[in-house]
Design a protein around this motif. Structure first.
Motif, PDB file in Angstrom:
ATOM      1  N   SER A 221      -2.913   5.344  -2.600  1.00 45.49           N
ATOM      2  CA  SER A 221      -4.148   5.894  -3.156  1.00 45.49           C
ATOM      3  C   SER A 221      -4.065   5.987  -4.674  1.00 45.49           C
ATOM      4  CB  SER A 221      -4.431   7.275  -2.563  1.00 45.49           C
ATOM      5  OG  SER A 221      -4.674   7.187  -1.168  1.00 45.49           O
ATOM      6  N   GLU A 222      -2.928   6.421  -5.174  1.00 42.79           N
ATOM      7  CA  GLU A 222      -2.758   6.532  -6.624  1.00 42.79           C
ATOM      8  C   GLU A 222      -2.788   5.149  -7.280  1.00 42.79           C
ATOM      9  OE1 GLU A 222      -0.232  10.184  -8.023  1.00 42.79           O
ATOM     10  OE2 GLU A 222       0.829   9.214  -6.370  1.00 42.79           O
ATOM     11  N   PHE A 223      -2.148   4.175  -6.625  1.00 39.95           N
ATOM     12  CA  PHE A 223      -2.152   2.815  -7.180  1.00 39.95           C
ATOM     13  C   PHE A 223      -3.581   2.270  -7.232  1.00 39.95           C
ATOM     14  CE2 PHE A 223      -2.134  -1.745  -7.077  1.00 39.95           C
ATOM     15  CZ  PHE A 223      -1.118  -2.095  -7.947  1.00 39.95           C
ATOM     16  N   LEU A 224      -4.311   2.409  -6.149  1.00 46.55           N
ATOM     17  CA  LEU A 224      -5.679   1.897  -6.105  1.00 46.55           C
ATOM     18  C   LEU A 224      -6.546   2.542  -7.172  1.00 46.55           C
ATOM     19  CD1 LEU A 224      -6.166   1.815  -2.227  1.00 46.55           C
ATOM     20  CD2 LEU A 224      -5.903  -0.162  -3.740  1.00 46.55           C
ATOM     21  N   ALA A 225      -6.377   3.841  -7.370  1.00 44.78           N
ATOM     22  CA  ALA A 225      -7.153   4.547  -8.390  1.00 44.78           C
ATOM     23  C   ALA A 225      -6.758   4.100  -9.796  1.00 44.78           C
ATOM     24  CB  ALA A 225      -6.969   6.053  -8.239  1.00 44.78           C
ATOM     25  N   LEU A 226      -5.456   3.940 -10.026  1.00 47.28           N
ATOM     26  CA  LEU A 226      -4.979   3.537 -11.349  1.00 47.28           C
ATOM     27  C   LEU A 226      -5.447   2.125 -11.678  1.00 47.28           C
ATOM     28  CD1 LEU A 226      -3.234   4.438 -13.759  1.00 47.28           C
ATOM     29  CD2 LEU A 226      -1.247   3.452 -12.573  1.00 47.28           C
ATOM     30  N   GLU A 227      -5.361   1.222 -10.715  1.00 49.92           N
ATOM     31  CA  GLU A 227      -5.782  -0.158 -10.956  1.00 49.92           C
ATOM     32  C   GLU A 227      -7.276  -0.228 -11.260  1.00 49.92           C
ATOM     33  OE1 GLU A 227      -5.087  -4.437  -8.760  1.00 49.92           O
ATOM     34  OE2 GLU A 227      -6.172  -2.880  -7.657  1.00 49.92           O
TER      35      GLU A 227
END
Length: 381
Positions: A221-227
């Motif tokens: 979830s954090e990766f998707l948000a950061l990207e």
């Protein structure tokens, strides 16, 4: 050698080999991947099953499986394309979805030529396969490309390399520190040290690697948000911009984590992710899949900083012999950090058949070659 006459996502009608072997589809793919001639995480079961489940929405991918008795020796996913480069000419091509960066088929080590002969025989007989075979994303120096060429020469089958580019590869026996010193200019190394110190002035900086599967969903979830917070989000190419892409990412990382094939790194500033990087392993190789950074902190080069952590992780791992950057040609950042290169090639391979179909296929192959030579001539004038 026994071969399924009609490749499809389920065993072709009359093909009893998978049933007789007592293996499920996933089990025989896993056994093949464990004995593969060349590593390719994108066609290994972790990522491949996730891609079939979430990215083949039109169910247009066909699977060619080649067997020797009940032993699976080759797997090649293909689909029919409506264009060949700039030419409005339909072809059959190896399946490379938007998140697939290597198209090498899964072939059992030592059976490379047998597998290619099986793939081509099935395509020759397939009435749905138009014109010729377009193979993309193969390692030009790999065993599979060499076997393809050998089979074509033996069969007198026309083929042509139609493109090639180099991308960064990390393969070295040096320690991470020695590699960094050998491949990165002193001026740049000094600048990176300065940026690391400046970043630390803003708060607590921590580098971590995912080790607990219970944390995977949150990290995803954090990766998707950061990207999506950066330019990929603005251009609607981030994984989170399409539900099927996000679902693929979660499914592939979950499968790889369960099988010990996931490398997930991050850098936090005061417990907030500012850079994250995802790699997938297959056999002794690893593939750098995606990177995401906080662009508001771009002046600190968080992408470079996490690549330093990645370098340490690869060079200290006993399971990883090399890592493919999977980067675009002439990628300024990674090309400046990694000294080795891998040549990625694409090929045009003639298909045969009988009667009118054979004549049409031969004419299309000849026409594509002629148009390519004419275009090159015009550009060179």
């Amino acid at each position: 050698m026994d071969m399924a006459p009609d490749p499809a996502l389920k065993p072709a009608k009359g093909n009893l080999l998978p049933i007789l072997s007592g293996q499920t589809q996933d089990a025989r793919w896993a056994a093949l991947a464990d004995a593969a001639a060349e590593p390719n995480a994108f066609y290994a079961p972790d990522m491949f099953r996730a891609a079939l489940d979430h990215l083949d929405e039109s169910k247009s991918v066909r699977l060619i499986e080649v067997f020797d008795g009940i032993l699976l020796i080759g797997l090649l996913p293909v689909m029919v394309t409506t264009r060949h480069g700039r030419l409005p000419m339909a072809t059959v091509a190896n399946w490379m979805h938007a998140h697939c960066f290597l198209g090498t088929p899964m072939i059992r080590s030592g059976r490379e030529q047998d597998a290619w002969a099986g793939f081509l025989r099935q395509l020759d007989c397939a009435d749905w396969a138009p014109h010729f075979l377009h193979l993309r994303g193969l390692d030009a120096a790999g065993a599979n490309a060499a076997a393809l060429e050998a089979v074509c020469v033996t069969q007198g089958r026309p083929f042509r390399e139609i493109g090639r580019y180099d991308r960064a590869l990390l393969r070295s026996d040096l320690s991470a520190e020695a590699y960094w010193d050998a491949n990165v200019r002193p001026k740049k190394r000094k600048e990176i040290r300065r940026l690391q110190k400046r970043l630390a002035d803003l708060g607590a900086v921590e580098s971590r690697m995912l080790t607990d599967a219970a944390d995977l969903s949150h990290w995803c979830s954090e990766f998707l948000a950061l990207e999506s917070s950066g330019w990929k989000g603005r251009q609607k190419t981030a994984l989170s911009c399409a539900s099927h892409d996000a679902a693929f990412f979660r499914a592939a990382t979950a499968a790889a984590m369960a099988n010990g094939n996931l490398e997930f790194l991050r850098i936090d500033l005061d417990d907030r992710a500012i850079a994250m990087l995802v790699n997938f392993r297959h056999l002794d190789g690893a593939f750098s899949f995606k990177i995401a950074i906080d662009e508001e902190l771009g002046r600190f080069s968080p992408g470079v900083l996490i690549e330093i952590d990645n370098l340490r992780a690869v060079q200290t791992s006993s399971a990883i012999s090399w890592m493919d950057s999977c980067a675009a040609p002439d990628h300024a950042m990674i090309d400046s950090l990694w000294g080795e290169r891998r040549s990625i090639a694409q090929y045009r391979v003639a298909l045969r058949g009988s009667g009118v179909q054979r004549a049409h296929r031969a004419a299309a192959f000849t026409m594509a070659n002629a148009l390519e030579r004419f275009t090159a001539f015009i550009k060179g004038r």
